[in-house]
Design a protein around this motif. Sequence first.
Motif, PDB file in Angstrom:
ATOM      1  N   TYR B 117      17.217  -9.448 -37.233  1.00 31.43           N
ATOM      2  CA  TYR B 117      16.977  -8.460 -38.274  1.00 31.43           C
ATOM      3  C   TYR B 117      18.154  -7.497 -38.435  1.00 31.43           C
ATOM      4  CZ  TYR B 117      14.377  -5.382 -41.331  1.00 31.43           C
ATOM      5  OH  TYR B 117      13.966  -4.646 -42.417  1.00 31.43           O
ATOM      6  N   VAL B 118      18.872  -7.220 -37.330  1.00 29.73           N
ATOM      7  CA  VAL B 118      19.991  -6.277 -37.466  1.00 29.73           C
ATOM      8  C   VAL B 118      21.025  -6.808 -38.455  1.00 29.73           C
ATOM      9  CG1 VAL B 118      19.815  -5.089 -35.255  1.00 29.73           C
ATOM     10  CG2 VAL B 118      21.074  -7.240 -35.384  1.00 29.73           C
ATOM     11  N   GLN B 119      21.100  -8.120 -38.576  1.00 22.98           N
ATOM     12  CA  GLN B 119      22.090  -8.688 -39.492  1.00 22.98           C
ATOM     13  C   GLN B 119      21.714  -8.494 -40.954  1.00 22.98           C
ATOM     14  OE1 GLN B 119      23.369 -12.662 -38.474  1.00 22.98           O
ATOM     15  NE2 GLN B 119      22.696 -12.379 -36.376  1.00 22.98           N
ATOM     16  N   ILE B 120      20.405  -8.414 -41.226  1.00 22.65           N
ATOM     17  CA  ILE B 120      20.009  -8.226 -42.632  1.00 22.65           C
ATOM     18  C   ILE B 120      19.555  -6.801 -42.905  1.00 22.65           C
ATOM     19  CG2 ILE B 120      19.464 -10.583 -43.321  1.00 22.65           C
ATOM     20  CD1 ILE B 120      16.641 -10.166 -42.405  1.00 22.65           C
ATOM     21  N   GLU B 121      19.493  -5.986 -41.838  1.00 20.80           N
ATOM     22  CA  GLU B 121      19.000  -4.620 -42.016  1.00 20.80           C
ATOM     23  C   GLU B 121      19.817  -3.805 -43.030  1.00 20.80           C
ATOM     24  OE1 GLU B 121      18.116  -2.741 -38.334  1.00 20.80           O
ATOM     25  OE2 GLU B 121      16.345  -1.831 -39.228  1.00 20.80           O
ATOM     26  N   PRO B 122      21.149  -3.996 -43.102  1.00 17.91           N
ATOM     27  CA  PRO B 122      21.890  -3.225 -44.123  1.00 17.91           C
ATOM     28  C   PRO B 122      21.367  -3.470 -45.537  1.00 17.91           C
ATOM     29  CG  PRO B 122      23.412  -4.301 -42.614  1.00 17.91           C
ATOM     30  CD  PRO B 122      22.048  -4.783 -42.257  1.00 17.91           C
ATOM     31  N   PHE B 123      20.660  -4.590 -45.732  1.00 22.24           N
ATOM     32  CA  PHE B 123      20.177  -4.917 -47.087  1.00 22.24           C
ATOM     33  C   PHE B 123      18.668  -4.734 -47.189  1.00 22.24           C
ATOM     34  CE2 PHE B 123      23.610  -7.772 -45.772  1.00 22.24           C
ATOM     35  CZ  PHE B 123      24.604  -7.317 -46.624  1.00 22.24           C
ATOM     36  N   ARG B 124      18.103  -3.886 -46.357  1.00 25.69           N
ATOM     37  CA  ARG B 124      16.641  -3.806 -46.288  1.00 25.69           C
ATOM     38  C   ARG B 124      15.992  -3.399 -47.602  1.00 25.69           C
ATOM     39  NH1 ARG B 124      15.903   0.923 -42.015  1.00 25.69           N
ATOM     40  NH2 ARG B 124      13.800   1.007 -42.817  1.00 25.69           N
ATOM     41  N   ASP B 125      16.729  -2.661 -48.446  1.00 23.10           N
ATOM     42  CA  ASP B 125      16.151  -2.234 -49.720  1.00 23.10           C
ATOM     43  C   ASP B 125      16.523  -3.152 -50.875  1.00 23.10           C
ATOM     44  OD1 ASP B 125      14.802  -0.072 -48.669  1.00 23.10           O
ATOM     45  OD2 ASP B 125      16.636   1.146 -48.684  1.00 23.10           O
ATOM     46  N   ARG B 126      17.178  -4.263 -50.538  1.00 26.41           N
ATOM     47  CA  ARG B 126      17.552  -5.192 -51.598  1.00 26.41           C
ATOM     48  C   ARG B 126      16.411  -6.179 -51.820  1.00 26.41           C
ATOM     49  NH1 ARG B 126      23.209  -8.466 -51.546  1.00 26.41           N
ATOM     50  NH2 ARG B 126      24.073  -6.353 -51.445  1.00 26.41           N
ATOM     51  N   ARG B 127      16.231  -6.584 -53.077  1.00 32.27           N
ATOM     52  CA  ARG B 127      15.200  -7.584 -53.364  1.00 32.27           C
ATOM     53  C   ARG B 127      15.595  -8.908 -52.716  1.00 32.27           C
ATOM     54  NH1 ARG B 127      12.820  -5.824 -58.812  1.00 32.27           N
ATOM     55  NH2 ARG B 127      12.652  -3.617 -58.317  1.00 32.27           N
ATOM     56  N   ALA B 128      14.609  -9.596 -52.169  1.00 30.47           N
ATOM     57  CA  ALA B 128      14.885 -10.847 -51.461  1.00 30.47           C
ATOM     58  C   ALA B 128      15.556 -11.863 -52.383  1.00 30.47           C
ATOM     59  CB  ALA B 128      13.594 -11.421 -50.902  1.00 30.47           C
ATOM     60  N   GLY B 129      15.220 -11.833 -53.674  1.00 26.95           N
ATOM     61  CA  GLY B 129      15.803 -12.781 -54.615  1.00 26.95           C
ATOM     62  C   GLY B 129      17.293 -12.597 -54.793  1.00 26.95           C
ATOM     63  N   ALA B 130      17.820 -11.403 -54.430  1.00 31.40           N
ATOM     64  CA  ALA B 130      19.241 -11.125 -54.634  1.00 31.40           C
ATOM     65  C   ALA B 130      20.056 -11.357 -53.367  1.00 31.40           C
ATOM     66  CB  ALA B 130      19.415  -9.684 -55.112  1.00 31.40           C
ATOM     67  N   LEU B 131      19.448 -11.919 -52.326  1.00 31.03           N
ATOM     68  CA  LEU B 131      20.182 -12.177 -51.091  1.00 31.03           C
ATOM     69  C   LEU B 131      20.959 -13.490 -51.197  1.00 31.03           C
ATOM     70  CD1 LEU B 131      17.483 -11.363 -48.376  1.00 31.03           C
ATOM     71  CD2 LEU B 131      19.448  -9.964 -48.994  1.00 31.03           C
ATOM     72  N   SER B 132      21.981 -13.633 -50.330  1.00 31.37           N
ATOM     73  CA  SER B 132      22.706 -14.907 -50.271  1.00 31.37           C
ATOM     74  C   SER B 132      21.847 -15.921 -49.527  1.00 31.37           C
ATOM     75  CB  SER B 132      24.010 -14.711 -49.524  1.00 31.37           C
ATOM     76  OG  SER B 132      23.749 -14.494 -48.161  1.00 31.37           O
ATOM     77  N   GLY B 133      22.242 -17.202 -49.626  1.00 27.51           N
ATOM     78  CA  GLY B 133      21.451 -18.272 -49.020  1.00 27.51           C
ATOM     79  C   GLY B 133      21.210 -18.063 -47.536  1.00 27.51           C
ATOM     80  N   GLY B 134      22.282 -17.680 -46.810  1.00 27.63           N
ATOM     81  CA  GLY B 134      22.153 -17.483 -45.370  1.00 27.63           C
ATOM     82  C   GLY B 134      21.232 -16.321 -45.035  1.00 27.63           C
ATOM     83  N   MET B 135      21.372 -15.236 -45.791  1.00 23.17           N
ATOM     84  CA  MET B 135      20.544 -14.049 -45.574  1.00 23.17           C
ATOM     85  C   MET B 135      19.073 -14.367 -45.838  1.00 23.17           C
ATOM     86  SD  MET B 135      22.228 -11.378 -44.688  1.00 23.17           S
ATOM     87  CE  MET B 135      23.919 -10.921 -44.512  1.00 23.17           C
ATOM     88  N   LYS B 136      18.837 -15.126 -46.914  1.00 22.78           N
ATOM     89  CA  LYS B 136      17.465 -15.497 -47.244  1.00 22.78           C
ATOM     90  C   LYS B 136      16.814 -16.223 -46.075  1.00 22.78           C
ATOM     91  CE  LYS B 136      17.511 -16.088 -52.262  1.00 22.78           C
ATOM     92  NZ  LYS B 136      17.783 -17.011 -53.349  1.00 22.78           N
ATOM     93  N   GLN B 137      17.561 -17.163 -45.483  1.00 22.13           N
ATOM     94  CA  GLN B 137      16.990 -17.947 -44.395  1.00 22.13           C
ATOM     95  C   GLN B 137      16.747 -17.085 -43.171  1.00 22.13           C
ATOM     96  OE1 GLN B 137      16.008 -19.993 -46.465  1.00 22.13           O
ATOM     97  NE2 GLN B 137      16.282 -21.849 -45.239  1.00 22.13           N
ATOM     98  N   LYS B 138      17.640 -16.123 -42.931  1.00 22.32           N
ATOM     99  CA  LYS B 138      17.435 -15.239 -41.781  1.00 22.32           C
ATOM    100  C   LYS B 138      16.180 -14.387 -41.994  1.00 22.32           C
ATOM    101  CE  LYS B 138      22.267 -15.093 -40.563  1.00 22.32           C
ATOM    102  NZ  LYS B 138      23.536 -14.405 -40.796  1.00 22.32           N
ATOM    103  N   LEU B 139      16.003 -13.915 -43.232  1.00 18.51           N
ATOM    104  CA  LEU B 139      14.805 -13.133 -43.528  1.00 18.51           C
ATOM    105  C   LEU B 139      13.553 -13.998 -43.374  1.00 18.51           C
ATOM    106  CD1 LEU B 139      13.301 -10.652 -44.551  1.00 18.51           C
ATOM    107  CD2 LEU B 139      13.816 -11.361 -46.882  1.00 18.51           C
ATOM    108  N   ALA B 140      13.636 -15.233 -43.883  1.00 18.39           N
ATOM    109  CA  ALA B 140      12.479 -16.122 -43.778  1.00 18.39           C
ATOM    110  C   ALA B 140      12.143 -16.388 -42.317  1.00 18.39           C
ATOM    111  CB  ALA B 140      12.761 -17.439 -44.501  1.00 18.39           C
ATOM    112  N   LEU B 141      13.169 -16.499 -41.485  1.00 15.76           N
ATOM    113  CA  LEU B 141      12.928 -16.709 -40.048  1.00 15.76           C
ATOM    114  C   LEU B 141      12.232 -15.485 -39.450  1.00 15.76           C
ATOM    115  CD1 LEU B 141      13.309 -18.496 -37.543  1.00 15.76           C
ATOM    116  CD2 LEU B 141      15.533 -17.434 -37.199  1.00 15.76           C
ATOM    117  N   CYS B 142      12.708 -14.305 -39.808  1.00 20.54           N
ATOM    118  CA  CYS B 142      12.057 -13.077 -39.336  1.00 20.54           C
ATOM    119  C   CYS B 142      10.586 -13.074 -39.728  1.00 20.54           C
ATOM    120  CB  CYS B 142      12.724 -11.846 -39.949  1.00 20.54           C
ATOM    121  SG  CYS B 142      14.313 -11.465 -39.240  1.00 20.54           S
ATOM    122  N   CYS B 143      10.306 -13.442 -40.994  1.00 20.10           N
ATOM    123  CA  CYS B 143       8.927 -13.412 -41.478  1.00 20.10           C
ATOM    124  C   CYS B 143       8.065 -14.432 -40.739  1.00 20.10           C
ATOM    125  CB  CYS B 143       8.882 -13.683 -42.984  1.00 20.10           C
ATOM    126  SG  CYS B 143       9.598 -12.347 -43.950  1.00 20.10           S
TER     127      CYS B 143
END
Lengths: 365, 307
Positions: B117-143
Amino acid sequence: MKGFIIKEFFHIFRDRRSLIILFGMPIVQILLFGFAITNEIRNVNIAVLDKARDEASERIIEKMLASGYFVMNGYLETEDEIEPIFRKGKIKAVVVFGPDLDRNLTAGGIAPVQIIADATDPNTANTIAAYAASIVRDYQADINPNVTLPLETIPEVRMLYNPELKGVFMFIPGTMTVILMLVSAMMTSISIAREKEMGTMEVLLVSPLKPVQVVAGKVLPYILLSSINATVILLLGYFVFRMPMQGSLLALMGTTLLFIITTLSLGIFISTVAQTQQMAMMMSLIGLMLPTIMLSGFVFPIDSMPWPLRVLSNIIPAKWFILILKGLMLKGVSITYLWKEVLILIMMTLALIGISVKKYAIRLA
Amino acid sequence: MEIRIESISKSFGDVRALVDVTFDVNAGELFGLIGPDGGGKTTLFRILTTLMLPDSGNAVVAGYPISDYQAIRRSVGYMPGRFSLYPDLTVEENLKFFASIFGTTVEKNYELIRDIYVQIEPFRDRRAGALSGGMKQKLALCCALIHRPKVLFLDEPTTGVDPVSRKEFWEMLDRLRQDGMAILVSTAYMDEASLCDRVALIHQGKILTTDTPANITVTFGRPLYAIRTSNVYEVTRDIESYAYARTIYPFGEHLHYTDKREKPDPIELEDFLRGKGHHDIELTAIEPTIEDAFMELAETHSQILTQ
């Protein structure tokens, strides 16, 4: 559950398009139906061919203009001018006063007044003629209060519950049903279909959430939004269009909530069948909106439909809700008189929820 | 044992998506299901996550038979192959939502997802649809991890992800395995197989083999040569006419060659190719990779089928 409802509100408020549909449309539709699409007449242009030019003709013209229904567009000199002025299209009616009007009237005789209306639009022409005739009759009665008119039966028609025959009284219950149908049924079915289309349903299924919780989470926000919409429509109807509120307000709120739940269960039912948002929308529009507008008695009277359509109209929930609304608002009847309509809506809702729960897929197809 | 699969089969009409699939995954094991697209990986994941019923066979996941879908759905984490978060919700809102539907909170299990999560935390207020492919997968893993599942299913988590993010992603899986979680991950990238404890190679719905990556390459069992050439097409065609040629497959910029004989003669092959007018070739003996083993096994498999 709480998390699910919060999420649902995020979806609704971040999608500008659906937000406009949700809140803009009800207001626009009510105002449109109320002001523009109306079969009342107002400010009809008339011309006058006055061969009498006496006090009576003057007074009658004055009375007509004072009514607000008619606007004087000019005087004609001869009968030959009547035809050309109709052709120009601006004039909807010409009033012709025969000579010696005054004398004829005071003698209690037959008033030589002729009303010529443009019947290219037959309904309007009828209304105009009837309004004009009643103004002349009124005048006649005014000046001869004591003279007994020649013995003839004049049927006195009383229009109950809506004496001025205001179209808007019909349109408000109708529009309200259409809008609730659209907001509740279409929006819920689309929002459930969206989860399927986006693949999020797959994740929701592999979670401890029960189908009932998913559906309830989807439905509760829309119950709130639909109630707000219904309230806005009723307030507009009451304050802007002077729609009467004869019956119990509590009964009105209760039955409106019931109808909202009926339409939501329709939406859930659609979403058990539709796999994509597009499909859900088509099914809602064709399967719900058209019958609601055509067969509910909102636009066309049910009694004058051929029997197959009359039978079909019974399965349209909107038909029963419109009956309830008219009963409560216009007639002011007590809810006990409407038990049949209420019961039908309850049965429809229970049946739809029952089928939907049974059909709701706990797995992927 | 956290996943036990016993001869599961599933067909869609005439297409046999899974044929008699059997393997086990232990607690604390990172198990790779390796095979090309259309091999049956997603179908197997859906059966194990109770989204589909098998035509025949049994499976036990996290101690429950797959018929007990409610118990399994409480104890597994699932990340489907398609991005399945809400694009109109922010990173943080998605995470909170998934925590809430599992009846937990982000704070309670933050320890588990912190490294990711620390890797995607800088983008915590960004909509998930606007993340890059790698970030999306990291978020999905967190979820998928937020409720601390016993078994984690990741269906092609690195497809469409850049090489750097792919590497990071596998490092995270490595750490999760050390926590004792059983992880079943599928991929079409053969080079990711070596990062798993054990792998099953799947092809046309059939498990070709199940073993450690090292053992699989050992069982390849014959000398392998890489041929470097600028004219892949012509060289392939000419080698096919070489008397001792057994297999020739294109691998990126190279060709991988095996010989019919126990002890091939590379000098002779080079001479043969020169005789055909190829002068820029470079022939080197190499160690087989998982992909070589896969091609080999898939070839044998389809030969059995055609016989």
